[in-house]
Design a protein around this motif. Structure first.
Motif: not given
Length: 270
Positions: A191-203, A232-235, A237-242, A265-270
């Motif tokens: 699979g393409d990780p970004l495609t799957i993350v987009k598809k199931y973002y709400d879950r 970048a997609f998660l950011k 979308q306003g993702y505030t999870g872990d 990851l430094q500087g990439k999650l906030i």
């Protein structure tokens, strides 16, 4: 936001020997010195860990030992990974017995999430009705953990019934369980990780960050996965999870893999 690191890259992965003859004793286990690994991870800068279920249940006789260890390094246990077959009705009762044992201990050390791996593939292959059986087993297991205040998710995994994108879709059509997307497993499954993350973002429950190169799983930023695109997609979308970083099955130095991933990851999650 919590950022954790999985301890399973610091030693061989085995199944508990008792599981050979008793379903209730089946569990993953990383053969490692838990305290030495915790020190290495926290020295790098991570403040949370995820463990395989066996590295939690080994402290069942005295959970205070583990609680003291975490306190010593100012660390928390964010999540635990639990494996099961889920599709064999006769075995499900004992698998849930095991789930209860894990959930009870996880609650005592403040675990937030459980990621279920599994969905057995029969010797004759996946059969009609197996996805429904998996969905029903996951529902039972989720309730066990919910009763202990722990959020359950399913981790699509190589070697399971939900490895390929179409298999993931078949399962998630039959269950409302949340997803723990592991970027490298999604890619290795075709699979393409970004495609799957987009598809199931709400879950999404929480996210497993992992890279993939020609040799297998790799430290973040050293492989071919579009990690920046996913983050970048998660950011956006306003993702505030872990997030949980995992570099298992890596042939190199696990301590270096941990350090390289943290620095990436430094500087990439906030």
């Amino acid at each position: 936001m919590k950022l954790g690191y999985m301890t399973n890259g610091f030693g061989p992965l085995v199944g508990d020997g008792g599981g050979v003859t008793s379903v209730k004793d089946i569990r993953y286990l990383t053969l490692c010195d838990d305290e030495a690994v915790l020190k290495q991870i926290t020295d790098v800068g991570f403040r949370y860990i995820e463990v395989l279920e066996g590295n939690l249940t080994k402290y069942a006789a005295d959970i205070q030992v583990l609680k003291d260890m975490l306190a010593k390094y100012n660390a928390g246990m964010m999540s635990v990974c639990v494996g099961a077959n889920f599709i064999y009705k006769d075995a499900l009762e004992d698998e849930m017995y095991h789930m209860k044992a894990v959930a009870t201990l996880a609650e005592q050390v403040g675990v937030s999430y459980v990621a279920f791996c599994g969905g057995a593939i029969r010797g004759k292959g996946i059969q009609e009705g197996d996805y429904q059986l998996l969905a029903e087993g996951l529902a039972e297991a989720s309730k066990v953990f919910a009763d202990c205040g722990i959020e359950a998710s399913y981790h699509p995994h190589l070697g399971s019934m939900a490895e390929q994108p179409e298999q993931i879709d078949r399962l998630f059509e039959k269950t409302d369980i949340k997803i723990c997307p592991d970027l490298a497993h999604l890619a290795a499954g075709g699979g393409d990780p970004l495609t799957i993350v987009k598809k199931y973002y709400d879950r999404i429950s929480f996210v497993h960050l992992k890279d993939l190169d020609e040799n297998g799983f790799a430290p973040l930023g050293t492989g071919s996965i579009d990690l920046q695109g996913v983050l970048a997609f998660l950011k956006k979308q306003g993702y505030t999870g872990d997030y949980l970083v995992e570099v298992d099955g890596f042939a190199g130095d696990p301590a270096k893999a941990c350090k390289v991933s943290y620095e990436y990851l430094q500087g990439k999650l906030i």
